[in-house]
Design a protein around this motif. Structure first.
Motif, PDB file in Angstrom:
ATOM      1  N   GLU A 103     -52.438  10.160  -4.159  1.00  0.00           N
ATOM      2  CA  GLU A 103     -53.066   9.225  -5.092  1.00  0.00           C
ATOM      3  C   GLU A 103     -54.411   9.730  -5.620  1.00  0.00           C
ATOM      4  O   GLU A 103     -54.750   9.502  -6.794  1.00  0.00           O
ATOM      5  N   ASP A 126     -53.719  12.225  -8.396  1.00  0.00           N
ATOM      6  CA  ASP A 126     -53.267  11.583  -9.643  1.00  0.00           C
ATOM      7  C   ASP A 126     -54.446  10.938 -10.370  1.00  0.00           C
ATOM      8  O   ASP A 126     -54.566  11.040 -11.615  1.00  0.00           O
ATOM      9  N   LYS A 141     -61.134  -5.293  -7.017  1.00  0.00           N
ATOM     10  CA  LYS A 141     -60.994  -4.886  -8.423  1.00  0.00           C
ATOM     11  C   LYS A 141     -61.650  -5.877  -9.374  1.00  0.00           C
ATOM     12  O   LYS A 141     -62.226  -5.477 -10.400  1.00  0.00           O
ATOM     13  N   THR A 196     -62.264   2.908 -17.346  1.00  0.00           N
ATOM     14  CA  THR A 196     -61.074   2.078 -17.569  1.00  0.00           C
ATOM     15  C   THR A 196     -60.164   2.122 -16.347  1.00  0.00           C
ATOM     16  O   THR A 196     -59.908   3.194 -15.787  1.00  0.00           O
ATOM     17  N   ALA A 225     -57.179   2.567 -15.300  1.00  0.00           N
ATOM     18  CA  ALA A 225     -55.840   3.065 -15.606  1.00  0.00           C
ATOM     19  C   ALA A 225     -54.949   2.923 -14.378  1.00  0.00           C
ATOM     20  O   ALA A 225     -55.423   2.767 -13.251  1.00  0.00           O
ATOM     21  N   THR A 226     -53.643   2.991 -14.609  1.00  0.00           N
ATOM     22  CA  THR A 226     -52.685   2.771 -13.514  1.00  0.00           C
ATOM     23  C   THR A 226     -52.888   3.707 -12.320  1.00  0.00           C
ATOM     24  O   THR A 226     -52.908   3.247 -11.166  1.00  0.00           O
ATOM     25  N   PRO A 227     -53.055   5.043 -12.513  1.00  0.00           N
ATOM     26  CA  PRO A 227     -53.276   5.921 -11.353  1.00  0.00           C
ATOM     27  C   PRO A 227     -54.545   5.564 -10.573  1.00  0.00           C
ATOM     28  O   PRO A 227     -54.567   5.663  -9.341  1.00  0.00           O
ATOM     29  N   GLU A 285     -55.861   2.498 -10.394  1.00  0.00           N
ATOM     30  CA  GLU A 285     -55.592   1.243  -9.699  1.00  0.00           C
ATOM     31  C   GLU A 285     -54.755   1.482  -8.440  1.00  0.00           C
ATOM     32  O   GLU A 285     -55.000   0.879  -7.386  1.00  0.00           O
ATOM     33  N   ILE A 286     -53.766   2.367  -8.530  1.00  0.00           N
ATOM     34  CA  ILE A 286     -52.947   2.699  -7.360  1.00  0.00           C
ATOM     35  C   ILE A 286     -53.807   3.341  -6.280  1.00  0.00           C
ATOM     36  O   ILE A 286     -53.668   3.032  -5.087  1.00  0.00           O
ATOM     37  N   ASP A 322     -55.872   0.567  -4.646  1.00  0.00           N
ATOM     38  CA  ASP A 322     -55.049  -0.274  -3.776  1.00  0.00           C
ATOM     39  C   ASP A 322     -54.766   0.414  -2.444  1.00  0.00           C
ATOM     40  O   ASP A 322     -54.832  -0.217  -1.378  1.00  0.00           O
TER      41      ASP A 322
END
Length: 404
Positions: free
Chosen positions: A208, A211, A315, A327, A329-331, A333-334, A337
């Motif tokens: 992660e 990424d 978050k 921003t 972004a999805t990577p 946020e993963i 998490d």
């Protein structure tokens, strides 16, 4: 009376005295049963069964409650009723082992062997009075009645069960004491034990983190700045979890103490159901002595239940406050998490695991950190924190540092 079901009744007289004291019989029934027993034992009296109905009621009551020895008392009762002269009384009532059918001598002999000695022909009264001083035979063995033998066997079984229970409890207590606050003793059944969390933290960096690094590098271009952003996110997650963990533990302890001292009772009355409340502080100062340890164990076993809410809170509040220009972004946020999940599980260990971030200018500790991109002896920038079993404890997994 239930508390005495395993306590051996030794003869009919013992049964009458025990049942008279402890079962809910009328006073008249108790008195008559005792008188009838004495009458039945006396010489030259009628042996009509209807004359002893209260005594038989006591025997039936004992059989109903399945009291140990009630069957033998029934045998003695029937034997006394069958005696029509005073001869049986002079010799004493027949032992229940002697009530085997006549002519069945082989069965009687086998019965005697079973109890490691000849079956006593003395009265039940004599056996009851002398059971603590049974005669010793020439070969050193002690002759006891069948009733006494059965009582000893049951007593031995109960003692063995108590020893086994106490041994199990002691073993469990010692095991808990050894593991209590001692991170050096690992619970191998715990899938979230420190060594496993150290491995997951390394995998987080390999997967992660990489990424998230690539997505940030595509917009910021400066690798060192991207590394610093990811280190800052990790450090903020760590601070967030360390700050929240003791607050949650305090609330858990409080939630447990409140219902123990604030007593709520729902009462049914003619006016309908109503709730009654009484509050009193504990008078026992040690009542909640081990509460903190129990709550730590409880929280640790249920720690994963807090992870979804902790992710949202971080978050929505921490990230938005400190990383306004980045921003989500999805990577990224993963990565956040996963960071929250692993670091939270580290924070609920007892004691909590620790992360260390080397500062620029300090000597690079190769026992805790690996080199990033190049070799060197002085730290220029932290890339990934090292994981420790606890504060100032041994290293669980090494971090990465960029040397000057």
């Amino acid at each position: 009376m239930s508390s005495h079901r395993n306590e051996q009744i030794h003869n009919l007289e013992d049964l009458v005295q025990r049942v008279s004291k402890e079962l809910s019989l009328s006073g008249d029934c108790k008195r008559k049963a005792q008188e009838q027993y004495k009458s039945l034992k006396s010489n030259g009296v009628p042996r009509l069964k209807e004359k002893y109905k209260e005594l038989e009621e006591v025997v039936k009551m004992a059989e109903t409650y399945d009291i140990a020895g009630s069957k033998e008392a029934r045998v003695e009762f029937e034997s006394l009723l069958q005696s029509r002269t005073g001869q049986e009384h002079q010799q004493g009532p027949k032992h229940f082992a002697q009530t085997l059918p006549s002519g069945n001598s082989a069965q009687k002999q086998e019965f005697s062997k079973t109890f490691a000695g000849p079956v006593s022909t003395k009265s039940a009264d004599d056996s009851h009075q002398k059971r603590s001083s049974s005669p010793t035979r020439a070969d050193g063995t002690i002759t006891v009645s069948a009733l006494e033998y059965k009582r000893l066997v049951e007593s031995e079984k109960m003692n063995k069960a108590k020893v086994e229970e106490l041994t199990t409890r002691l073993s469990s207590y010692v095991s808990k004491q050894l593991k209590d606050g001692n991170p050096n003793i690992a619970d191998l059944s715990d899938k979230n034990r420190p060594t496993k969390l150290g491995e997951k933290f390394e995998q987080l960096y390999d997967n992660e983190w990489s990424d998230a690094f690539e997505i940030l590098k595509s917009t910021l271009k400066d690798e060192d700045k991207v590394v610093q952003i990811l280190v800052d996110i990790t450090q903020k997650v760590h601070e967030f979890c360390c700050d929240f963990a003791p607050q949650q533990l305090d609330r858990l302890e409080s939630y447990c103490m409140v219902p123990m001292q604030n007593i709520k009772w729902k009462v049914q009355s003619n006016n309908g159901d109503q709730d009654l409340y009484v509050h009193r502080n504990s008078e026992d100062k040690t009542a909640f002595f081990e509460l903190s340890k129990f709550m730590k164990d409880c929280r640790k076993s249920c720690a994963t239940a807090s992870i979804p809410a902790l992710r949202v809170m971080f978050k929505d509040y921490v990230y938005k406050e400190h990383f306004t220009n980045i921003t989500l972004a999805t990577p990224i946020e993963i990565f956040i998490d996963k960071c929250v999940e692993i670091i939270w599980l580290m924070s609920v260990q007892d004691p909590p695991m620790d992360l260390r971030y080397p500062t620029p200018g300090e000597k690079l500790d190769t026992s805790s950190f690996k080199h990033y991109r190049k070799k060197g002896t002085v730290v220029q920038q932290c890339v990934w924190p090292a994981v420790y079993l606890h504060k100032d404890g041994p290293v669980v997994s090494k971090g990465f540092a960029l040397p000057q």
